[in-house]
Design a protein around this motif. Structure first.
Motif, PDB file in Angstrom:
ATOM      1  N   LYS A  31      -6.219  -8.114   7.898  1.00 13.79           N
ATOM      2  CA  LYS A  31      -4.966  -9.518   8.772  1.00 13.79           C
ATOM      3  C   LYS A  31      -3.429 -10.124   8.133  1.00 13.79           C
ATOM      4  N   HIS A  32      -3.356  -9.384   6.707  1.00 15.17           N
ATOM      5  CA  HIS A  32      -2.000  -8.834   6.161  1.00 15.17           C
ATOM      6  C   HIS A  32      -1.199  -8.162   7.032  1.00 15.17           C
ATOM      7  N   PHE A  33      -1.627  -6.979   7.667  1.00 12.03           N
ATOM      8  CA  PHE A  33      -0.213  -6.210   8.445  1.00 12.03           C
ATOM      9  C   PHE A  33      -0.620  -6.654   9.661  1.00 12.03           C
ATOM     10  N   LEU A  37       3.004  -9.081   8.617  1.00 14.23           N
ATOM     11  CA  LEU A  37       3.903  -7.734   9.159  1.00 14.23           C
ATOM     12  C   LEU A  37       3.727  -7.970  10.769  1.00 14.23           C
ATOM     13  N   LEU A  38       3.362  -7.487  11.331  1.00 16.83           N
ATOM     14  CA  LEU A  38       3.626  -7.344  12.508  1.00 16.83           C
ATOM     15  C   LEU A  38       3.775  -9.040  13.401  1.00 16.83           C
ATOM     16  N   GLY A  99       7.553  -2.620   2.942  1.00 14.58           N
ATOM     17  CA  GLY A  99       6.978  -1.679   1.637  1.00 14.58           C
ATOM     18  C   GLY A  99       5.683  -0.377   2.295  1.00 14.58           C
ATOM     19  N   VAL A 100       6.254  -0.771   4.071  1.00 14.80           N
ATOM     20  CA  VAL A 100       5.073  -0.077   5.140  1.00 14.80           C
ATOM     21  C   VAL A 100       6.166   1.103   4.877  1.00 14.80           C
ATOM     22  N   HIS A 101       5.204   2.533   5.362  1.00 14.49           N
ATOM     23  CA  HIS A 101       6.023   3.606   5.727  1.00 14.49           C
ATOM     24  C   HIS A 101       5.767   3.841   6.991  1.00 14.49           C
ATOM     25  N   VAL A 102       7.299   3.938   7.220  1.00  9.18           N
ATOM     26  CA  VAL A 102       7.589   4.474   8.766  1.00  9.18           C
ATOM     27  C   VAL A 102       7.620   5.897   9.335  1.00  9.18           C
ATOM     28  N   ASP A 118      -2.077   1.455  10.541  1.00  8.49           N
ATOM     29  CA  ASP A 118      -2.220  -0.571   9.073  1.00  8.49           C
ATOM     30  C   ASP A 118      -2.871   0.453   8.282  1.00  8.49           C
ATOM     31  N   PRO A 119      -3.096   0.008   7.655  1.00  9.95           N
ATOM     32  CA  PRO A 119      -3.861  -0.329   6.182  1.00  9.95           C
ATOM     33  C   PRO A 119      -5.243   0.972   5.872  1.00  9.95           C
ATOM     34  N   SER A 120      -5.912   0.880   7.629  1.00  5.01           N
ATOM     35  CA  SER A 120      -7.626   1.745   7.615  1.00  5.01           C
ATOM     36  C   SER A 120      -7.104   2.700   8.088  1.00  5.01           C
ATOM     37  N   GLY A 121      -5.399   3.019   8.902  1.00  3.08           N
ATOM     38  CA  GLY A 121      -5.253   4.010   9.649  1.00  3.08           C
ATOM     39  C   GLY A 121      -5.542   4.916  10.784  1.00  3.08           C
ATOM     40  N   ASN A 122      -4.987   3.347  11.306  1.00  3.23           N
ATOM     41  CA  ASN A 122      -5.321   3.219  12.758  1.00  3.23           C
ATOM     42  C   ASN A 122      -3.588   3.611  12.766  1.00  3.23           C
TER      43      ASN A 122
END
Length: 139
Positions: A31-33, A37-38, A99-102, A118-122
């Protein structure tokens, strides 16, 4: 029997894509991501805490926890989600500032993109086509 009476659903069959499931391990992180964030708008009619719907322009993303829907988590395959953004470099910079790796930006000669997870690796592609289509129209 004509072709539309064969195996095709024919006219009036598929109306649209209702949703795309996005499996996640932890709903609050997701939900945060996706929401914060998006910046995807939350569908106020999302049915449950473990199934949260976000509107992404022309499609609904159903962010959900598989373990509460009786199947195992598996991340989406690469290339499943590509989000059109106004400016890939700007989107990349904003996510990195949060703080997100892109991944590195690329340019195909027709479009630009950069990968993120995303935080789950998608895997998600931040994408923008800048070249016209063969018919001269723009995306």
């Amino acid at each position: 029997m004509n072709e539309s009476q064969g195996t095709s659903l024919g006219e009036g069959g598929v109306e649209r894509v209702d949703y795309i499931r996005v499996p996640v391990k932890e709903i609050e992180e997701a939900k945060h991501f996706y929401g914060e964030l998006l910046g995807l708008p939350l569908n106020p009619n999302s049915p449950h805490d473990d199934w949260v719907e976000y509107e992404a322009g022309n499609v609904t993303l159903a962010v959900m926890t598989p373990h509460t829907h009786e199947y195992e988590f598996t991340p989406l395959p690469s290339g499943t989600l590509a989000f059109r953004v106004p400016d890939v470099a700007e989107a990349k910079a904003k996510l990195e500032a949060a703080g997100v790796h892109v991944g590195e930006m690329w340019d195909s000669g027709l479009c630009r993109g950069a990968g993120v997870k995303d935080p789950s690796g998608n895997p998600i592609l931040l994408h923008r086509r800048y070249a016209p289509y063969p018919d001269g129209s723009m995306p």
